[in-house]
Design an enzyme around this catalytic site. Structure first.
Site: not given
Ligand SMILES: *Cc1c(COP(=O)(O)O)cnc(C)c1O
Length: 484
Positions: A127
């Protein structure tokens, strides 16, 4: 190039520019913003990007979506974002010093299996790649229009810390982040609460995550308060977060191939469908992607859709708490963007489907032309359980000497079920194992290693306030702290 405008999936409002939607979440009609067309990248252009740095590639990709930001400004923003200082937290043993290194694990089933490391940012999760960009874009845009923004968020751990590390020290931005007191992992707590920036306020709510979310909802429903105090949110439906993720699909393709037209596949551990939605956007722009594999954990509403054509929301009470917690969702908020393309961008049909989802709890596309487009768009899916995660963490460690986090393990488990000989498979690493010590210990019998900068994290001084589970208290705090 045609100028890009943004419209709501539900058809309301007039087309707007990138800067106009940058600070927004949902469109006023309740839909999500999407560009009115996907900018196309030709095979020749793609080849000309082959040796660009991550920041230069990001500038090329973003320029196609943010065409109302002067190119020189955009380049400065992007180069201030994707630096080795910000994305220099590679796992112990990885000295590639890249923003998003692509590692070849090895050959399985006659194809190359790659791991795309997306978690070298400040919070060790993918993210950061979009959120850090968002922080710099927000600061730029707020200065341009002479505004300030108060970001109110709720977190169970990961998104909140990514947001705080992206917004810390930014002019014109203040963050109030609510988290459930005593319910995050010691690592997550230390990561968020060790920040000591005057514009970041950590509020530990005496309640659970749903209470925190509810407070945010109640505060933002108060339209007058929202305007008076310039309240905004940073959630996963923000369009800029999606474009910030499109970049690394291009980057990975350029690193995994050596000539035009070669197809690769991606596997994406999915929750809110933001990450894999970015892969879909990259494919629609002309990137040669064969298959997009959606990997879910036990909360497998998306896998159910891709296998049956029925998308059934889970009530929050029926949502499992799993050992890949960032994928524990009941409703995938970005899925609407994909459904919009499935119904050939018909906002009336889309609005009908989502009205049905709200009243009946499901969308049924089985047997329709729309569902047939799932295959056209290259989507397949699979589910992974706790036992699968443990087994995959073990097998990747034994075979390649690499420790992967539980979300990445969900991806690798499902990736292995969708290998096509001759088509490279790139599995997205969404977090570093250091964040999820318990399951690593269970699988391997020892805790995960940490990047050096995270040694002693839990011993750092923590800055937070415990607050009651009460909307008015939070409102009063916001008023007090944003005055003057
Ligand atoms: C947010 C997150 C996901 C999921 O991603 P999306 O974009 O919500 O599908 C998967 N793995 C980790 C470690 C995350 O922080």
């Amino acid at each position: 190039m045609d100028a890009v405008h943004y419209t709501s999936t539900r058809g309301g409002g007039t087309p707007r520019t990138f800067s106009e939607i940058l600070l927004e979440g949902l469109a006023p009609d309740g839909g999500l913003y999407l560009p009115d067309h996907y900018p196309q990248v030709s095979a020749d252009e793609l080849e000309s990007w082959r040796f660009l740095s991550y920041a230069d590639l990001a500038t090329e990709v973003l320029a196609r979506f943010c065409d109302d930001i002067p190119l020189d400004d955009l380049r400065d923003i992007v180069h201030a974002t994707y630096t080795p200082e910000v994305f220099g937290n590679a796992r112990a043993g990885d000295d590639s010093a890249e923003i998003a290194p692509l590692h070849l694990l090895g050959e399985e089933n006659g194809t190359q299996l790659f791991l795309l490391a997306l978690s070298n940012g400040p919070t060790l999760a993918f993210k950061d790649l979009a959120m850090q960009l968002l922080g710099n874009l927000f600061e730029y845009q707020l200065a341009r229009v002479g505004r300030e923004l108060t970001i109110l968020g709720a977190t169970s751990g990961d998104t909140g810390s990514a947001a705080e590390y992206a917004m810390r020290g930014k002019h014109g931005i203040r963050v109030f982040m609510l988290s459930p007191h005593g319910r995050m992992s010691p690592f997550q707590v230390a990561q968020m609460f060790s920040l000591n920036d005057p514009n970041i306020v950590n509020l530990a709510v005496e309640g659970v995550f749903d209470d925190c979310q509810n407070i945010v909802k109640r505060v933002t429903e108060d339209a007058a308060f929202k305007v008076d105090h310039s309240i905004g949110v940073v959630n996963s439906i923000n369009w800029a977060r999606i474009v910030g993720q499109v970049i690394y699909y291009f980057h990975a393709w350029l690193r995994a191939t050596d000539g035009p037209g070669q197809a690769v596949s991606f596997t994406v551990p999915s929750g809110n469908f933001g990450n894999v939605c970015a892969g879909h956007v990259a494919r629609m722009m002309g990137l040669p992607i064969d298959t997009l594999v959606v990997a879910t954990n036990e909360n497998n509403v998306l896998d159910e859709f891709f296998t049956t054509g029925v998308y059934r929301m889970r009530p929050p009470a029926d949502t499992f708490h799993t050992s890949s917690p960032s994928m524990d969702i009941s409703r995938a908020s970005n899925f609407e963007r994909f459904v919009f393309d499935l119904v050939e961008r018909d906002p009336v049909q889309l609005a009908d489907l989502y009205r049905a989802l709200d009243t009946d709890g499901y969308i049924d596309l089985s047997g329709t032309d729309a569902f047939a487009r799932v295959a056209e768009f290259g989507f397949v899916s699979g589910t992974s359980t706790h036992a699968d995660r443990v087994a995959t963490i073990r097998s990747i460690d034994a075979r390649y000497g690499i420790t992967v986090d539980p979300h990445t393990a969900d991806g690798l488990k499902v990736a292995r079920e969708h290998l096509t000989p001759g088509i490279p498979m790139i599995a997205l690493e969404t977090a570093q194992p250091a964040k999820f010590g318990a399951i690593i210990d269970e699988a391997l019998g020892h805790p995960p290693e940490r990047p050096h900068s995270f040694e002693g994290l839990e011993a750092r001084e923590q800055h937070f306030e415990v607050v009651p589970n009460d909307v008015d208290t939070i409102k009063r705090l916001i008023v007090e702290r944003t005055a003057g």
